[in-house]
Design an enzyme around this catalytic site. Structure first.
Site, PDB file in Angstrom:
ATOM      1  N   CYS A   1     -10.572  -1.750   0.858  1.00 31.38           N
ATOM      2  CA  CYS A   1      -9.472  -2.236   1.700  1.00 31.38           C
ATOM      3  C   CYS A   1      -9.631  -1.807   3.149  1.00 31.38           C
ATOM      4  CB  CYS A   1      -8.130  -1.786   1.142  1.00 31.38           C
ATOM      5  SG  CYS A   1      -7.752  -2.638  -0.401  1.00 31.38           S
TER       6      CYS A   1
ATOM      7  N   HIS B   1      -1.486  -8.987   2.144  1.00 30.91           N
ATOM      8  CA  HIS B   1      -2.664  -8.123   2.110  1.00 30.91           C
ATOM      9  C   HIS B   1      -3.845  -8.813   1.425  1.00 30.91           C
ATOM     10  CE1 HIS B   1      -5.238  -4.722   1.900  1.00 30.91           C
ATOM     11  NE2 HIS B   1      -4.871  -4.254   0.733  1.00 30.91           N
TER      12      HIS B   1
END
Lengths: 386, 395
Positions: free
Chosen positions: A83, A333
């Site tokens: 991430c 996200h």
């Protein structure tokens, strides 16, 4: 190394983009980014590109970007760093431009999460991030991976679920006004606390949605910046930090060691400190992660993060507004796109053009943390008035 | 034939009928280890293992390797998987040479497991007798489908259990105790028999021998199944250790099935590399003394490569951080609790499930033990490792 600036930044609205494939998303984010360059830019002025994508969909990632954007005549490299991929991809491109090998570079991030069955998505993504023999069969899903940290932090410092909920309420309030956000609605403290439990202490509204999306920045060396804009946003610091990959091996779960290391490097390179930052986009994949990260970035002392939330110091109008875009929590996200979308928001903030503008912002910070909390990337930007 | 020590285990969950039933992470292999490990240092004397159950986990799979590693026995120890019920357990005991560990496991409710160490000791089995008639009232299909039961309970009782039992009881001075039938039948199958126990398959004879040893009561044990009966005198020449693990019970949910099905990706190659450390709970100890769990090629302290050997870790631990997963994770039984635990006396931490209690009851700081459990079933293959069993809270 020469100075490097962002001269263009753009994104597509995040969401469950069932009507767009990843190639469509990439093309459109590229178009938006080229279109944001004040004095205009042709695609063939870009000399190299980095593609920030965590999970490959629809085939060979670097080739996919080159093809979708008409960039088959330049080198394209895919970056994958969980991430933290987005801000880490910026670091990679910065080295090339700062080192003088390339004058203009594209960093484009995208991920397509919603093209597989929910159950398959689950284990496909987890398999990219977990030891097959040891951690994978335990079901250490992403919220659990972060919750083990937050539970320990709450135990040590007396933070409560209400503190976590304050993060969600704040970020949804910001995101509700962001036309690019996935979840454009506000939530109340009561709604957050009453939402179904995902992994204690996280309820559903403490967690990010599963989003598709794409975002990009174009960076240029100081020598050529003037061709593209009179209001560049300078990339002053980049830093990537690592930690042990297994939770059992992390020295202390009450902080994120990777974030501390990334921030230290980025601040060191920029020659500024946490007190200089006017606005930040922080990796709030789960509400409590934003709270803990205030401390790891140095926005407050150890154990003081809950006080920051109580005093609304990270709200717009506060001492150090965090996630004016709505954060991952509200904006969404898509992992590869997240860091680029953060920098797109900060590009606008530092040029005074943001939807939720932080008045007079000059220094900004973007932060990702990911994988099994084992990697973080931080980017520090300075606005054109600097 | 003599027994030197006994151990019994009953799982922590009860079904809607109040019968002990397996947790979502238990099977024949873990039950065998849960009973067998109670024998502790005595296992050093074991040179052969026989596992008796009517319902093996699989006809071919991982059971012997997991049970041997879980008990800390040499992987080369001869291991026999014996399919059978109560009479088979008694026959296995009678045929066993000293040094044999007999494990008997009943995985269906009422579930239990038991272990007996066959060795010179104070508990003697003798005067065996056997009767066998064809009374196939209950049959157990190979596929794991439900039992087929011919609907005539009186036929089973009169032509099966009662007739066979009568033929093996013999005259003697010991009171009779009957294994292999429901508790309410056990006391009445033979006149004057002692009260029965809920368990009625392979584990039942060992549970009754353990009861006799605990009570100091010599018995004539009669083990029956359909039309088959085996009897033996159980005589105590002195005290025999009986180790017991039974926790307070919790109601089991109607099903442990995952909310949604999904195949958890598996790599038998990776599992194979991890096996000894993961199923034996062993750390890789470097020549410099640094402990690694899991073991790894390079030492984190001194950097040496390939300088580690495996050493068992202590089994007691405390919770460093813990969370409860309530989202419907595909392929997992939810809710489940995950914890990072500090292993006592070491700087080793382990990421584990919390087991044997409803999730959410073991806060940071809680103490407990690490026990062998089936962590997952991946692509149909069971995957074993350790789980944290919290200490029971005594009011």
């Amino acid at each position: 190394m020469r100075d490097v600036a962002i001269v263009g930044a753009g994104m597509i609205p995040f969401g469950e983009l069932f009507d767009q494939g990843i190639k469509d998303m990439v093309s459109r984010a590229f178009g938006a980014t080229l279109g944001s360059v004040d004095k205009g830019m042709r695609a063939d002025e870009i000399e190299a590109a980095w593609f920030s994508e965590v999970q490959s969909v629809d085939g060979f990632p670097a080739g996919l970007l080159a093809d979708a954007c008409g960039l088959t005549d330049i080198p394209v490299t895919r970056v994958e760093n969980a991430c933290a991929t987005g801000n880490d991809a910026i670091r990679n491109a910065l080295y090339a431009v700062g080192g003088g090998y390339v004058d203009v570079a594209l960093v484009l991030g995208a991920d397509k999460v919603r093209d597989t069955a929910s159950s398959a998505t689950f284990w496909d993504w987890m398999s990219t991030n977990r030891d097959s023999a040891w951690d994978l069969p335990l079901g250490l899903i992403s919220p659990a991976s972060f919750a083990l940290h937050v539970a320990r932090y709450m135990h040590e410092f007396g933070a409560t679920r209400e503190h976590l909920a304050r993060v969600a309420v704040k970020n949804h309030r910001n995101g509700a006004r962001n036309p690019y956000a996935h979840l454009r609605f506000e939530v109340t403290m009561e709604q957050v606390l009453a939402a179904p439990m995902v992994v204690e202490p996280f309820g559903l509204l403490d967690c990010v949605p599963q989003s598709d999306g794409a975002a990009a920045v174009i960076i240029a060396g100081k020598d050529v910046v003037d061709r593209y804009t009179d209001r560049p946003v300078w990339v002053r610091g980049v830093g990537t930090g690592m930690d042990r990959v297994m939770h059992a091996h992390k020295a202390d779960l009450s902080y994120f060691a990777a974030t501390r290391k990334a921030a230290q490097r980025a601040f060191g390179m920029a020659g500024v400190g946490p007190g200089d930052i006017d606005v930040a986009e922080v990796h709030d994949c789960f509400s409590g992660v934003e709270m803990m990260t205030y401390e790891d970035l140095g926005f407050c002392d150890r154990g003081e993060a809950p006080r920051l939330l109580e005093k609304e110091e990270t709200s717009i109008g506060g001492r150090i507004p965090v996630n004016p875009s709505g954060g991952l929590k509200s904006k969404g996200h898509p992992p590869g796109a997240t860091g680029l979308a953060q920098c797109t928001e900060l590009f606008e903030q530092l040029r005074g053009e943001a939807v939720n503008q932080v008045d007079g912002a000059r220094w900004a910070l973007a932060h990702n943390v990911g994988g099994p909390t084992a990697v973080s990337a931080v980017t520090i930007l300075e606005g054109p008035r600097g | 034939m003599e027994i030197s020590a006994l151990a019994t285990y009953r799982p922590s969950w009860v079904d809607a009928s109040g019968r002990r039933t397996l947790g979502p992470d238990e099977d024949v292999a873990t039950l065998a280890v849960s009973a067998g490990r109670l024998l502790g240092d005595r296992l050093a004397d074991v040179d052969r293992v026989v596992l008796v159950t009517r319902r093996p986990d699989a006809l071919l799979g991982t059971t012997p390797e997991v049970v041997l590693e879980g008990l800390g026995l040499d992987a080369a120890t001869p291991f026999v998987e014996q399919v059978g019920g109560a009479p088979a357990t008694v026959e296995t005991l009678l045929a066993a040479n000293p040094g044999t560990l007999v494990l008997a496991v009943d995985p269906l409710a009422p579930a239990a497991s038991a272990a007996a160490l066959v060795q010179a000791g104070s508990l003697v089995l003798d005067r065996p007798a056997t009767a066998r008639h064809s009374v196939p009232v209950r049959t157990v299909p190979l596929t794991g489908a439900g039992d087929r039961v011919y609907d005539d309970p009186r036929l089973l009782r009169e032509q099966g259990w009662k007739r066979a039992a009568a033929e093996v009881v013999k005259e003697g001075m010991h009171p009779v105790t009957v294994a292999g039938v429901p508790a309410k039948v056990a006391g009445s199958l033979v006149r004057g028999a002692l009260p029965g126990i809920p368990e009625n398959e392979a584990a039942a004879p060992l549970l009754l021998i353990a009861r006799a040893a605990t009570d100091g009561q010599d018995v004539r044990l009669v083990a029956v199944e359909n039309g088959h009966a085996v009897a033996v005198d159980v005589t105590l020449a002195g005290s025999v250790p009986v180790l017991t693990a039974e926790r307070a019970t919790h109601p089991a949910p109607a099903t442990w099935e995952p909310a949604s099905a999904a195949e958890i990706p598996a790599s038998p190659a990776a599992y194979g590399r991890a096996f000894e450390a993961k199923v034996g709970f062993k750390a890789g100890v470097c020549s410099c003394g640094e402990r690694h769990y899991p073991p790894r090629a390079q030492c984190v302290a001194c950097g040496a490569l390939d300088a580690q050997h495996l050493v068992p870790l202590p089994r007691s631990a405390s919770v460093y951080s813990a969370v409860t997963v309530r989202a419907p994770v595909p392929g997992k039984t939810v809710p489940y609790a995950l914890a990072v635990v500090d292993v006592d006396g070491t700087d080793v931490r382990a990421l584990v499930h919390i087991t044997d209690d409803p999730p959410g009851r073991a806060p940071i700081g809680a103490r407990g033990r690490l026990v062998l459990r089936r962590i997952a079933v991946r692509a149909g293959v069971p995957d074993y490792g350790y789980a944290f069993q919290p200490e029971e809270q005594h009011a």
